[in-house]
Design a protein around this motif. Structure first.
Motif, PDB file in Angstrom:
ATOM      1  N   GLY A   1     -21.819  13.941  52.022  1.00 20.15           N
ATOM      2  CA  GLY A   1     -23.164  13.793  52.549  1.00 20.15           C
ATOM      3  C   GLY A   1     -24.223  14.589  51.820  1.00 20.15           C
ATOM      4  O   GLY A   1     -23.944  15.615  51.189  1.00 20.15           O
ATOM      5  N   GLN A   2     -25.453  14.086  51.909  1.00 20.61           N
ATOM      6  CA  GLN A   2     -26.612  14.776  51.347  1.00 20.61           C
ATOM      7  C   GLN A   2     -27.780  14.616  52.317  1.00 20.61           C
ATOM      8  O   GLN A   2     -27.895  13.603  53.007  1.00 20.61           O
ATOM      9  CB  GLN A   2     -26.977  14.217  49.968  1.00 20.61           C
ATOM     10  N   ALA A   3     -28.632  15.618  52.361  1.00 17.48           N
ATOM     11  CA  ALA A   3     -29.791  15.567  53.246  1.00 17.48           C
ATOM     12  C   ALA A   3     -30.824  16.574  52.776  1.00 17.48           C
ATOM     13  O   ALA A   3     -30.475  17.631  52.247  1.00 17.48           O
ATOM     14  CB  ALA A   3     -29.392  15.862  54.689  1.00 17.48           C
TER      15      ALA A   3
ATOM     16  N   VAL B   1     -38.210  23.589  52.591  1.00 17.71           N
ATOM     17  CA  VAL B   1     -37.423  22.375  52.390  1.00 17.71           C
ATOM     18  C   VAL B   1     -35.986  22.779  52.076  1.00 17.71           C
ATOM     19  O   VAL B   1     -35.751  23.596  51.172  1.00 17.71           O
ATOM     20  CB  VAL B   1     -37.989  21.528  51.230  1.00 17.71           C
ATOM     21  N   SER B   2     -35.051  22.247  52.838  1.00 20.51           N
ATOM     22  CA  SER B   2     -33.628  22.525  52.582  1.00 20.51           C
ATOM     23  C   SER B   2     -33.050  21.349  51.802  1.00 20.51           C
ATOM     24  O   SER B   2     -32.791  20.291  52.361  1.00 20.51           O
ATOM     25  CB  SER B   2     -32.882  22.728  53.904  1.00 20.51           C
ATOM     26  N   TRP B   3     -32.857  21.555  50.508  1.00 23.10           N
ATOM     27  CA  TRP B   3     -32.465  20.472  49.599  1.00 23.10           C
ATOM     28  C   TRP B   3     -30.958  20.463  49.374  1.00 23.10           C
ATOM     29  O   TRP B   3     -30.445  21.228  48.565  1.00 23.10           O
ATOM     30  CB  TRP B   3     -33.190  20.617  48.260  1.00 23.10           C
ATOM     31  N   LEU B   4     -30.271  19.624  50.104  1.00 26.96           N
ATOM     32  CA  LEU B   4     -28.862  19.353  49.800  1.00 26.96           C
ATOM     33  C   LEU B   4     -28.850  18.005  49.089  1.00 26.96           C
ATOM     34  O   LEU B   4     -28.579  16.961  49.673  1.00 26.96           O
ATOM     35  CB  LEU B   4     -28.016  19.316  51.071  1.00 26.96           C
ATOM     36  N   GLY B   5     -29.176  18.034  47.816  1.00 29.04           N
ATOM     37  CA  GLY B   5     -29.332  16.805  47.040  1.00 29.04           C
ATOM     38  C   GLY B   5     -28.256  16.625  45.993  1.00 29.04           C
ATOM     39  O   GLY B   5     -28.442  15.857  45.037  1.00 29.04           O
ATOM     40  N   TYR B   6     -27.137  17.328  46.175  1.00 31.96           N
ATOM     41  CA  TYR B   6     -26.046  17.180  45.215  1.00 31.96           C
ATOM     42  C   TYR B   6     -24.719  17.424  45.908  1.00 31.96           C
ATOM     43  O   TYR B   6     -24.668  17.937  47.027  1.00 31.96           O
ATOM     44  CB  TYR B   6     -26.238  18.133  44.034  1.00 31.96           C
ATOM     45  N   ASP B   7     -23.657  17.032  45.233  1.00 31.32           N
ATOM     46  CA  ASP B   7     -22.304  17.199  45.747  1.00 31.32           C
ATOM     47  C   ASP B   7     -21.840  18.606  45.392  1.00 31.32           C
ATOM     48  O   ASP B   7     -21.453  18.877  44.256  1.00 31.32           O
ATOM     49  CB  ASP B   7     -21.392  16.142  45.124  1.00 31.32           C
ATOM     50  N   THR B   8     -21.909  19.512  46.346  1.00 33.80           N
ATOM     51  CA  THR B   8     -21.576  20.904  46.061  1.00 33.80           C
ATOM     52  C   THR B   8     -20.075  21.069  45.843  1.00 33.80           C
ATOM     53  O   THR B   8     -19.273  20.368  46.453  1.00 33.80           O
ATOM     54  CB  THR B   8     -22.020  21.820  47.215  1.00 33.80           C
ATOM     55  N   PRO B   9     -19.682  22.013  45.011  1.00 35.57           N
ATOM     56  CA  PRO B   9     -18.242  22.268  44.826  1.00 35.57           C
ATOM     57  C   PRO B   9     -17.659  23.038  45.998  1.00 35.57           C
ATOM     58  O   PRO B   9     -18.399  23.651  46.787  1.00 35.57           O
ATOM     59  CB  PRO B   9     -18.199  23.111  43.544  1.00 35.57           C
TER      60      PRO B   9
END
Length: 325
Positions: free
Chosen positions: A103-105, A158-166
Motif C-alpha cells: 500500500g501507498q498513501a 504531508v505524510s508521503w508514503l509514495g514508495y515501497d519501503t524495505p
C-alpha cells in the motif's frame, strides 16, 4: 589512527555488511514468498492536483479506501480492512491512496491550499498501510507543534508514503535500490505540491531512517527550502555538497538511536552497493547538525522532545532558534 588500523577496521565493517547482506538475501525472500496478496481496487482516477480540486481529490481517495476495506474484509484480512476503513473516515484527507500490496498513501494535515510552509515527511523501512497509523502520528505531532509555535502561520504537513519501503530485516534495506525507485516519484510529488501551493511556498523534506536515502537520491536540484535527515544510515553521498541541492541540509540523531551503531560505510559486493557512506551528523558530511536529545530511532516526533521542537523551527524558517548538538 595508523593507516593500517583504519584499513583493518574498514575491512571488518565490510565483512559485517557482507554477512548481513548474504543472510538477508537468503532468508528474507523465503519468508516474503509466503505473504498473501491483498485484494484492492485500482487507485481512483483523480483530477489534476490544484488548490481548487483538493476536496474532489480527498473525496475520491476516501471512497477508494472504503472499497479497499470492503475487499480486504471479504478476503478475511481484518487488519488491512481496519486500516483502510480508518483512511476512509470523513476527517482524513489524502492526496493519493493505493490499497494494493503493502500500500501507498499521502496524507494531508492542515490547509494545504493556503499553506506557505509545508513539511513533507518521508518515512523509512516497515512503513505500509498496515503500520500507517504510526506514520500518521508523527505527522499529527509535527502539525500540532507547528500550530502551537506559530498559531497565526499558514502551515501544513504531508505524510508521503509514495514508495515501497524495505523491511528492516532484509537485504533491500542495505542497498539503495528502493531509494532509486522512489526518488523520481518524490521529485514528481514535490512538483505537484508546487502546483497546489505556488512556487513561493517553502517546502521542507523531513526524512527519517531509510527515507533519508530516498531524499538523498531525489535531492539534486529539487525545489525545496530544506532537507532534514534524522536517524540516517547515510544518504549514499559523502557530503551535503554531494546532494547537489540549493536547500539547506540539516541532520540529527538521538543519543538512544541504534543507527549510531551502524557502520556508515559503503562497499561494492557482487555488483551491488551495500551501505550508504558518510554519517550525516559527522563534521565530514557538512550538514547543519541540530539537537535531538536522548530520543530513540522511532521517537523524533514525540511531544516534548528537543528533536520535535527543532524540526518545527526548521519548517517555520526560525533557523536562528534551532538548538545545535
Amino acid at each position: 589512527m595508523p593507516r593500517a588500523s583504519r584499513r583493518r577496521r574498514t575491512g571488518r565493517w565490510r565483512r559485517a555488511l557482507l554477512a548481513a547482506f548474504v543472510t538477508g538475501a537468503v532468508v528474507i525472500p523465503l519468508s516474503a514468498a509466503a505473504q498473501p496478496v491483498i485484494p484492492a481496487p485500482v487507485p481512483a482516477v483523480l483530477p489534476p492536483l490544484t488548490a481548487g480540486t483538493l476536496d474532489e481529490v480527498y473525496a475520491a481517495n476516501r471512497a477508494n479506501a472504503a472499497e479497499a476495506s470492503r475487499m480486504a474484509g471479504a478476503d478475511g484480512d481484518d487488519r488491512r480492512a481496519a486500516a483502510d476503513r480508518g483512511m476512509a473516515d470523513p476527517d482524513r484527507d489524502f492526496l493519493a491512496f493505493d490499497g494494493r500490496g503493502s500500500g501507498q498513501a499521502t496524507g494531508v494535515f492542515g490547509d494545504l491550499a493556503h499553506a506557505d510552509r509545508v513539511a513533507v515527511l518521508v518515512p523509512g523501512s516497515d512503513t505500509t498501510l498496515d503500520t500507517y497509523d504510526r506514520f500518521r502520528a508523527t505527522a499529527l505531532n509535527l502539525h500540532s507543534q507547528l500550530t502551537r509555535d506559530a498559531p497565526n502561520s499558514r502551515t501544513a504537513v504531508v505524510s508521503w508514503l509514495g514508495y515501497d519501503t524495505p523491511r528492516t530485516v532484509s537485504s533491500t534495506v542495505l542497498t539503495p535500490t528502493r531509494a532509486d525507485q522512489a526518488a523520481p516519484h518524490l521529485r514528481e510529488f514535490v512538483r505537484q505540491l508546487h502546483t497546489i501551493t505556488g512556487r513561493e511556498a517553502h517546502l521542507t523534506l523531513v526524512c527519517h531512517s531509510y527515507g533519508t536515502v530516498v531524499c538523498g537520491r531525489a535531492a539534486p536540484g529539487l525545489a525545496v527550502s530544506g532537507i532534514t535527515l534524522i536517524g540516517s544510515p547515510g544518504t549514499g553521498v559523502d557530503s551535503a555538497a554531494g546532494l547537489h541541492t540549493p536547500a539547506r541540509v540539516w541532520a540529527a540523531r538521538g543519543a538512544d538511536d541504534w543507527v549510531g551503531g551502524v557502520p556508515h560505510v559503503s562497499a561494492d559486493l557482487f555488483g551491488t552497493t551495500v551501505g550508504f557512506g558518510t554519517d550525516p551528523v559527522s563534521p565530514a558530511f557538512g550538514a547543519q547538525v541540530f539537537a535531538a536529545g536522548d530520543v530513540g530511532h522511532s521517537d523524533y516526533f514525540a511531544p516534548g522532545t528537543a528533536s520535535l521542537a527543532n524540526l518545527a523551527r526548521i519548517v517555520l524558517g526560525e533557523t536562528s532558534e534551532v538548538t545545535h548538538a
